[in-house]
Write an enzyme that holds these catalytic residues in place. Structure first.
Site, short mmCIF file in Angstrom:
data_model
loop_
_atom_site.label_atom_id
_atom_site.label_comp_id
_atom_site.label_asym_id
_atom_site.label_seq_id
_atom_site.Cartn_x
_atom_site.Cartn_y
_atom_site.Cartn_z
N SER A 128 0.62 8.11 3.95
CA SER A 128 0.11 6.76 3.69
C SER A 128 1.24 5.82 3.30
O SER A 128 2.23 6.24 2.68
CB SER A 128 -0.89 6.85 2.53
OG SER A 128 -1.18 5.57 2.03
N TYR A 151 -2.89 9.43 -6.52
CA TYR A 151 -3.19 9.63 -5.10
C TYR A 151 -1.93 9.44 -4.25
O TYR A 151 -1.58 10.28 -3.42
CB TYR A 151 -4.29 8.65 -4.65
CG TYR A 151 -4.32 8.43 -3.17
CD1 TYR A 151 -4.72 9.45 -2.30
CD2 TYR A 151 -3.90 7.22 -2.61
CE1 TYR A 151 -4.71 9.25 -0.93
CE2 TYR A 151 -3.89 7.02 -1.25
CZ TYR A 151 -4.29 8.04 -0.41
OH TYR A 151 -4.26 7.85 0.95
N LYS A 155 0.62 12.13 -1.85
CA LYS A 155 1.07 11.95 -0.46
C LYS A 155 2.59 12.13 -0.38
O LYS A 155 3.10 12.84 0.48
CB LYS A 155 0.67 10.56 0.06
CG LYS A 155 -0.82 10.39 0.28
CD LYS A 155 -1.31 11.28 1.43
CE LYS A 155 -2.79 11.16 1.68
NZ LYS A 155 -3.30 12.16 2.65
N1 UFG Z 1 -9.60 -7.07 -1.82
C1 UFG Z 1 -10.42 -8.10 -2.28
N2 UFG Z 1 -11.71 -7.80 -2.62
C2 UFG Z 1 -12.23 -6.53 -2.49
C3 UFG Z 1 -11.39 -5.49 -2.01
C4 UFG Z 1 -10.07 -5.80 -1.70
O1 UFG Z 1 -9.99 -9.25 -2.41
O2 UFG Z 1 -13.42 -6.34 -2.80
C5 UFG Z 1 -8.21 -7.38 -1.42
C6 UFG Z 1 -7.15 -6.63 -2.20
O3 UFG Z 1 -6.81 -7.33 -3.36
C7 UFG Z 1 -6.02 -6.56 -1.16
C8 UFG Z 1 -6.76 -6.49 0.18
O4 UFG Z 1 -8.07 -6.97 -0.08
O5 UFG Z 1 -5.29 -7.76 -1.18
C9 UFG Z 1 -6.86 -5.07 0.72
O6 UFG Z 1 -7.43 -4.20 -0.27
P1 UFG Z 1 -7.92 -2.71 0.10
O7 UFG Z 1 -8.49 -2.14 -1.16
O8 UFG Z 1 -8.78 -2.74 1.29
O9 UFG Z 1 -6.59 -1.99 0.53
P2 UFG Z 1 -5.29 -1.67 -0.31
O10 UFG Z 1 -4.15 -2.17 0.52
O11 UFG Z 1 -5.35 -2.14 -1.71
O12 UFG Z 1 -5.36 -0.09 -0.37
C10 UFG Z 1 -4.99 0.65 0.76
C11 UFG Z 1 -5.70 2.01 0.78
C12 UFG Z 1 -5.29 2.85 -0.37
C13 UFG Z 1 -3.79 2.90 -0.46
C14 UFG Z 1 -3.22 1.48 -0.49
C15 UFG Z 1 -1.74 1.40 -0.56
O13 UFG Z 1 -7.08 1.85 0.73
O14 UFG Z 1 -5.76 4.15 -0.16
O15 UFG Z 1 -3.63 0.82 0.69
O16 UFG Z 1 -1.18 1.79 0.67
F1 UFG Z 1 -3.42 3.52 -1.60
#
Ligand code: UFG
Length: 346
Positions: A128, A151, A155
């Site tokens: 990841s 997590y 990885k």
């Molecule tokens: N976001 C919102 N509202 C929500 C959910 C997310 O505004 O309800 C925003 C977050 O702040 C971020 C973007 O949407 O800016 C993406 O968020 P995600 O949770 O979809 O994805 P992340 O990049 O935070 O997380 C992903 C994977 C994790 C991993 C992480 C880092 O889901 O497993 O990338 O690589 F750890």
């Protein structure tokens, strides 16, 4: 008739695993699944069969069951293993780190031991982008690592374990594929991401809100140093991601890599903001998905975008599906789930 090449997909019934299995079958491989079904529905197997016209042999088991894994490797004459099985909820990993190290590191070690014992030398590992430390520009594989939660550390640690196993000759070749943000679903609407708990990730939450399951999407901060102030991520269509695995398997089988371990980004190289996701989803559903701006989510970074050139160079693979297709296919799958739930119970 010559035996077809056999691929074992651990975690093959999950969101990403099921798409990987479909693309492998379509590419002509014999595929076997091991999955403990902790985070996958059993009906996904019928759905894979409907898409591919093939019943994929499946073992409902945990990869920590070394004897079972050895049995499967031997019985099916496995040539390549794709290791997708593992736990993946960031918040849960903070609360239950030992469970995460046991499942993800323990599972990986058990698998590597079984592969070594059965003489199966080729591995593709589901890693990841979470292994990277923060950075604003597109990241290549030399970007400093620095995962910020258990997590992510599982990885990175398993990448290191795999590296040492290759150096010691326990297995011969490995690819660690560092996924950016997988979204979307198979065009058929038969497989996709259908989280049982309230999702933390943006795409499933937006899709469920559009479906009326939540009042509104909370946008976590609009004061980042990004063009519109909201978080930017490299979203990649899950079918493109799955095809990246097929390209990885082909690369390992080609003999071009005799020994070694490569870490490769799988992303598009393009970033999209939370506001762009909401706008495109709203366009696809024909109404505005309700949302409000709230405070930043602790631990979030402003932007996380891949430089995917190394995967393109080495595997001859690149993501092809557009951001519009990611939103359209994700929404189509959500509507299929809604229709299914509306059907009267038989
Ligand atoms: N976001 C919102 N509202 C929500 C959910 C997310 O505004 O309800 C925003 C977050 O702040 C971020 C973007 O949407 O800016 C993406 O968020 P995600 O949770 O979809 O994805 P992340 O990049 O935070 O997380 C992903 C994977 C994790 C991993 C992480 C880092 O889901 O497993 O990338 O690589 F750890």
């Amino acid at each position: 008739m010559a035996k077809k090449t056999s691929v074992l997909a651990t975690g093959g019934a999950g969101f990403i695993g099921s798409h990987v299995v479909v693309e492998l079958v379509d590419a002509g491989y014999d595929v076997v699944i091991i999955d403990n079904f902790e985070n996958a529905a059993t009906d996904v197997l019928q759905r894979i069969a409907r898409i591919t016209g093939t019943e994929v042999p499946t073992y409902a088991a945990d990869v920590r069951d070394r004897e079972l894994v050895r049995h499967v490797l031997g019985r099916h004459g496995i040539d390549v293993v794709i290791h997708l099985a593992g736990k993946k909820a960031v918040g849960e990993s903070v609360a239950e780190p030992l469970m995460y190290y046991d499942a993800n590191i323990g599972g990986g070690i058990a698998l590597l031991e079984a592969m070594g014992a059965e003489g199966v030398g080729k591995l593709v590992f589901s890693s990841s982008a979470t292994v990277y430390g923060p950075g604003d520009a597109p990241m290549d594989e030399s970007h400093p690592v620095g995962p910020s939660n258990p997590y992510g550390r599982t990885k990175l640690m398993l990448e290191e374990v795999i590296n040492d196993a290759v150096l010691a000759g326990k297995i011969s070749v490995a690819l660690s594929l560092r996924y950016f943000n997988p979204v979307g679903a198979h065009r058929s609407g038969l497989i996709g991401e259908n989280p049982r708990a309230v999702p933390n990730n943006l795409f499933p939450f937006v899709a469920q809100t559009a479906a009326g399951w939540h009042d509104r999407v909370r946008v976590f901060g609009d004061d980042y140093g990004t063009p519109d102030g909201t978080g930017v991520r490299d979203y990649i269509h899950v079918v493109d991601l799955a095809r990246g695995h097929v390209a990885g398997v082909a690369h390992l089988l080609s003999g071009r890599m005799q020994r070694g371990h490569e870490r490769l980004n799988l992303g598009t190289g393009r970033g999209h903001s939370v506001k762009e996701v909401l706008a495109e989803f709203s366009r696809q559903c024909g109404f505005e998905v309700p949302h409000e701006i709230v405070a930043r989510r602790p631990g979030d970074v402003a932007a996380c975008v891949a430089n995917p050139q190394r995967a393109e160079h080495l595997l001859g693979w690149r993501a092809e599906r557009s951001f519009e297709e990611m939103c359209a296919d994700h929404w189509a799958f959500q509507r299929a789930v809604l229709r299914q739930e509306a059907e009267p119970a038989a």
